[in-house]
Design a protein around this motif. Structure first.
Motif, mmCIF file in Angstrom:
data_model
loop_
_atom_site.group_PDB
_atom_site.id
_atom_site.type_symbol
_atom_site.label_atom_id
_atom_site.label_comp_id
_atom_site.label_asym_id
_atom_site.label_seq_id
_atom_site.Cartn_x
_atom_site.Cartn_y
_atom_site.Cartn_z
ATOM 1 N N GLU A 104 0.736 -1.195 0.012
ATOM 2 C CA GLU A 104 0.032 -0.230 -0.024
ATOM 3 C C GLU A 104 0.774 1.109 -0.065
ATOM 4 O OE1 GLU A 104 -3.059 0.036 -0.585
ATOM 5 O OE2 GLU A 104 -3.831 -1.971 0.110
ATOM 6 N N LEU A 105 2.015 1.035 0.716
ATOM 7 C CA LEU A 105 3.150 2.447 0.767
ATOM 8 C C LEU A 105 4.078 2.368 -0.455
ATOM 9 C CD1 LEU A 105 3.163 2.759 4.722
ATOM 10 C CD2 LEU A 105 1.495 3.588 3.198
ATOM 11 N N ARG A 106 3.972 1.516 -1.326
ATOM 12 C CA ARG A 106 5.263 1.408 -2.449
ATOM 13 C C ARG A 106 5.456 2.771 -2.945
ATOM 14 N NH1 ARG A 106 7.392 -3.403 -3.913
ATOM 15 N NH2 ARG A 106 5.281 -4.339 -3.444
ATOM 16 N N ASP A 107 4.345 3.509 -3.147
ATOM 17 C CA ASP A 107 4.341 4.721 -3.956
ATOM 18 C C ASP A 107 5.130 5.711 -3.054
ATOM 19 O OD1 ASP A 107 2.878 3.468 -5.829
ATOM 20 O OD2 ASP A 107 1.050 4.778 -5.496
ATOM 21 N N VAL A 108 4.963 5.618 -1.792
ATOM 22 C CA VAL A 108 5.584 6.713 -0.950
ATOM 23 C C VAL A 108 6.955 6.519 -0.859
ATOM 24 C CG1 VAL A 108 5.679 7.582 1.498
ATOM 25 C CG2 VAL A 108 3.358 7.026 0.502
ATOM 26 N N MET A 109 7.529 4.990 -0.744
ATOM 27 C CA MET A 109 8.794 4.974 -0.453
ATOM 28 C C MET A 109 9.617 4.734 -1.977
ATOM 29 S SD MET A 109 9.088 4.370 2.564
ATOM 30 C CE MET A 109 10.667 3.783 2.718
ATOM 31 N N VAL A 110 8.917 5.079 -3.242
ATOM 32 C CA VAL A 110 9.548 4.831 -4.349
ATOM 33 C C VAL A 110 10.593 6.108 -4.444
ATOM 34 C CG1 VAL A 110 9.416 4.745 -6.912
ATOM 35 C CG2 VAL A 110 8.174 3.170 -5.464
ATOM 36 N N ARG A 111 11.606 5.991 -5.000
ATOM 37 C CA ARG A 111 12.329 7.325 -5.377
ATOM 38 C C ARG A 111 12.725 6.982 -6.960
ATOM 39 N NH1 ARG A 111 15.374 5.515 -0.774
ATOM 40 N NH2 ARG A 111 14.902 7.078 0.917
ATOM 41 N N GLY A 112 12.354 7.821 -7.908
ATOM 42 C CA GLY A 112 12.563 7.599 -9.382
ATOM 43 C C GLY A 112 12.019 8.944 -9.910
ATOM 44 N N ASP A 113 11.268 8.291 -11.213
ATOM 45 C CA ASP A 113 10.944 9.454 -11.748
ATOM 46 C C ASP A 113 9.270 9.598 -11.740
ATOM 47 O OD1 ASP A 113 13.094 9.651 -13.218
ATOM 48 O OD2 ASP A 113 12.834 8.419 -14.762
ATOM 49 N N ALA A 114 8.742 8.789 -10.769
ATOM 50 C CA ALA A 114 7.392 8.877 -10.556
ATOM 51 C C ALA A 114 6.912 10.306 -10.005
ATOM 52 C CB ALA A 114 6.875 8.156 -9.549
#
Length: 583
Positions: A104-114
């Motif tokens: 559920e929190l994958r988006d918060v922890m992603v570092r990249g072009d998102a």
């Protein structure tokens, strides 16, 4: 007039020199004060302008931080509503909590072009942890997927149980595994049960503090003051100690020295009303531009001031020369004036001595006359008892006895006036029933032989209390009533009335006698003055003067209010006694 003497000329020359020096000192002092205050004012204006620039940049920084914090809080609020996280907590399946949260929190922890841009990048978390109902950290099953923290850092994430609103905190980055400098910004969002509405857990996310460039030209720097240490900028140890001692929040900019140059420092509380440790953002602003501008202003003011000082000193020479021109005449005139003043003082002293001698003679004469008059009256009264006197002789002796009483009254009046002139008459004020005194004075008036059939009218309230001395107040009333009786037409009237107004008692005594001539009205209160209308009336011209002097000693007054073909009226003013007062 003879020419001025040599000492006078010397004094004039000395005065001219002193005048030149004094004028130059005054001009120099005024010029220097003007320069000082002008320099201070210009320096204050420059400082104020710089502080306004500093405040505007701080406002821009604070606005950007508020926008980012609002986005963080809203993003965390959306995260705690994830159904899988709620399911793991509601069912008490804590072993599934972190695996479910990882998806559920994958988006918060992603570092990249998102997420692109500084604000979007600032919304990416470095780590997250869950706290149970008591605020204790729930250990993660796979620490790497939720962000590494050593045990001491995790222990600082705990909160008291029952937290029902978002909490903002800060965690020193030095305790993190990556060892990067600075601090983490913590957002703790309570998770509310959908069934009971109570807080069942708390999601804590750690973000890097958001930094906004506020202008490269000003080189303003900011850091975070947390638990006695400052992160992000290097501050001298005394400044850090002062922040810890007096409170880190400075409501107005204060000056500090960094690397040998002056800076403005201002701090702001970042997490008020939070259960985490208080943190403050500390901003420093270089004042090198201010120092340069103040130095430039100082030199400009000094240059203009030097020119003004030279012009002022030259003008002081001209002014002193013009002012000293009439000094010689003033010196001569002052000598003559001094002589005249000494003569006037001597004459005034002689006049004062004569007045004192006159008052003393009047008092002594009055005292000396009382005894012979008393002896004379006693002899006449004894003579009146002689059996061999004829009725005509008895009438003549009675008339002589009456004259001794008039003479005694005159002596008493003169003695009283002399005591007042010498300032030895002291009154002891007390409450006096004026209504009773008026009634007694009217009784005394009715007991006198009345050949003109005078009618008396009264209009005054009962129990009229004044502040005064009973004996002398009675003398005032007796003199006024006797005066109204003597200067009246046969079959005339005397009217006595009283009213209270503005803390004063106004007593009006009027009669229907002849009009006082206009030219004599200004003199009726003078001693021994008797107008033409009083030539055939017995008296000595002391009654009105004595009555007015006694009225003024009672803090009142006696005035003539009218005199026309209908009669004459006097008004006596006395102080009204306060209710319940004794004096």
């Amino acid at each position: 007039m003879s020419a001025p003497s040599q000492p006078q000329e010397s004094r004039v020359a000395g005065f001219r020199t002193k005048l030149v020096i004094g004028t130059m000192l005054v001009v120099a002092t005024v010029t220097l004060l003007a320069l000082y205050f002008t320099q201070r004012r210009l320096g204050a204006d420059v400082t104020e302008a710089l502080e306004r620039e500093f405040q505007s940049e701080l406002t821009a920084l604070n606005h950007a931080q508020e926008v980012r914090r609002a986005a963080l809080v809203e993003r965390c609020r959306a995260l705690v509503r994830k159904p899988r996280i709620h399911a793991a907590l509601e069912d008490d399946a804590l072993d599934l909590l972190y695996p479910s949260a990882e998806d559920e929190l994958r988006d918060v922890m992603v570092r990249g072009d998102a997420f692109n841009g500084p604000i979007r990048q600032g919304l990416q978390a470095e780590f997250y942890r869950f706290l149970d109902r008591d605020g204790t950290v729930i250990p993660p099953t796979q620490p790497r997927s939720v962000g590494l923290l050593d045990p001491s850092a995790e222990s600082r994430l705990r909160l008291p149980g029952g937290v029902d609103r978002p909490q903002i905190g800060y965690l020193p980055v030095g305790v993190a595994a990556n060892g990067e400098p600075g601090v983490f910004e913590l957002v703790a969002m309570p998770i509310i049960s959908l069934e009971t509405g109570e807080s069942i857990a708390v999601l804590v996310l750690g973000f890097k503090p958001f930094e906004v460039s506020v202008g490269e030209a000003t080189e303003m720097k900011s850091g975070i003051w947390l638990e006695g240490a400052v992160y992000g900028i290097d501050l001298p140890a005394p400044v850090v100690v002062d922040l810890a001692r007096y409170g880190a929040e400075a409501t107005r900019p204060m000056r500090v020295r960094l690397d040998g140059s002056p800076h403005l420092l201002l701090s702001k509380h970042l997490n008020p009303d939070s259960h985490y440790a208080a943190a403050f953002e500390v901003c420093v602003y270089p004042l090198a531009g201010l120092v340069a501008r103040q130095r430039q202003v100082r030199w400009q003011v000094l240059g203009a001031g030097t020119l003004m000082l030279l012009v002022g000193l030259a003008g002081s020479q001209v002014l002193a020369a013009r002012l000293s021109a009439p000094v010689e005449k003033l010196a001569v005139d002052s000598e003559e004036n001094r002589t005249q003043r000494q003569r006037a003082e001597a004459a005034l002293e002689m006049t004062s001595v004569e007045l004192q001698r006159s008052a003393r003679f009047s008092a002594d004469a009055s005292h000396q006359l009382k005894t012979p008059v008393t002896v004379l009256r006693a002899g006449l009264e004894e003579l009146l008892t002689h059996e061999r006197l004829t009725p005509e002789q008895c009438h003549d002796v009675s008339a002589l006895i009456h004259q001794t009483f008039r003479l005694s009254t005159l002596i008493e009046d003169l003695l009283l006036l002399s005591r007042m002139d010498a300032g030895r008459l002291k009154l002891e004020f007390a409450r006096v029933d004026l209504s009773q005194l008026i009634e007694a004075s009217l009784d005394d008036l009715s007991a006198l032989p009345d050949d003109v059939d005078i009618q008396v009218e009264t209009d005054f309230p009962p129990d009229l209390q004044i502040v005064g001395e009973k004996r002398y107040t009675s003398i005032i009333l007796q003199n006024l009533l006797e005066n109204a009786r003597k200067y009246n037409h046969p079959g005339g009237r005397i009217r006595i009335s009283a009213r209270v107004h503005g803390g004063l008692v106004h007593v009006a005594i009027a009669n229907t006698g002849p009009m006082i001539p206009v030219g004599a009205r200004a003199h009726i209160f003078e001693r021994f003055h008797r107008a033409a209308m009083g030539e055939n009336v017995p008296g000595y011209g002391l009654g009105l003067n004595l009555a007015r002097e006694l009225a003024r000693l009672h803090r009142g007054d006696l005035v003539l209010t009218r005199s026309d073909e209908n009669g004459t009226e006097f008004e006596l003013t006395l102080a009204l006694a306060a209710p319940g007062s004794q004096s």
